[in-house]
Write a protein that holds these residues in place. Sequence first.
Motif, PDB file in Angstrom:
ATOM      1  N   LEU A  46       1.051  -1.276   0.029  1.00  0.00           N
ATOM      2  CA  LEU A  46      -0.013  -0.184   0.061  1.00  0.00           C
ATOM      3  C   LEU A  46       0.862   1.395  -0.044  1.00  0.00           C
ATOM      4  N   ASP A  47       1.935   1.173   1.005  1.00  0.00           N
ATOM      5  CA  ASP A  47       2.900   2.237   0.695  1.00  0.00           C
ATOM      6  C   ASP A  47       3.557   2.654  -0.698  1.00  0.00           C
ATOM      7  N   GLU A  50       0.937   4.092  -2.887  1.00  0.00           N
ATOM      8  CA  GLU A  50       0.573   5.822  -2.429  1.00  0.00           C
ATOM      9  C   GLU A  50       1.662   6.492  -3.125  1.00  0.00           C
ATOM     10  N   LYS A  51       3.103   5.856  -3.047  1.00  0.00           N
ATOM     11  CA  LYS A  51       4.139   6.689  -3.674  1.00  0.00           C
ATOM     12  C   LYS A  51       4.080   6.780  -5.235  1.00  0.00           C
ATOM     13  N   ILE A  53       1.248   6.671  -6.885  1.00  0.00           N
ATOM     14  CA  ILE A  53       0.116   7.609  -7.292  1.00  0.00           C
ATOM     15  C   ILE A  53       0.547   9.016  -7.015  1.00  0.00           C
ATOM     16  N   ARG A  54       1.107   9.359  -6.006  1.00  0.00           N
ATOM     17  CA  ARG A  54       1.678  10.745  -5.720  1.00  0.00           C
ATOM     18  C   ARG A  54       2.694  11.129  -6.917  1.00  0.00           C
ATOM     19  N   GLU A  57       0.363  11.773 -10.066  1.00  0.00           N
ATOM     20  CA  GLU A  57      -0.337  13.104  -9.888  1.00  0.00           C
ATOM     21  C   GLU A  57       0.455  14.278 -10.263  1.00  0.00           C
TER      22      GLU A  57
END
Length: 91
Positions: A46-47, A50-51, A53-54, A57
């Motif tokens: 999950l971490d 998230e990285k 996805i950032r 973005e």
Amino acid sequence: MENLSHRLDQIDTKLDKLSDAVSRLARIEERISHQTQGLTQLDKRLDDMEKRIRELEFQTSTRGVVLGYVERFGWIVVTATIGVLAYFFRK
């Protein structure tokens, strides 16, 4: 003597029950340990997501700014072309 034998049988029965309980606890502890390891792996994944996805973005927002400038420049060129054509067709 019979009373002592009866008490020893009771103690033996209780020890058997206690042994069963300890073995069940060991199995439960093993399951909990396995689940904890699984949750740790999921947390790491999950971490990582998230990285990623950032980063996506950030790239998307950067591309949006660049595309906005390209679009503005394109409209300036189209407007200038129409103005020049209008000027030449006026004569």
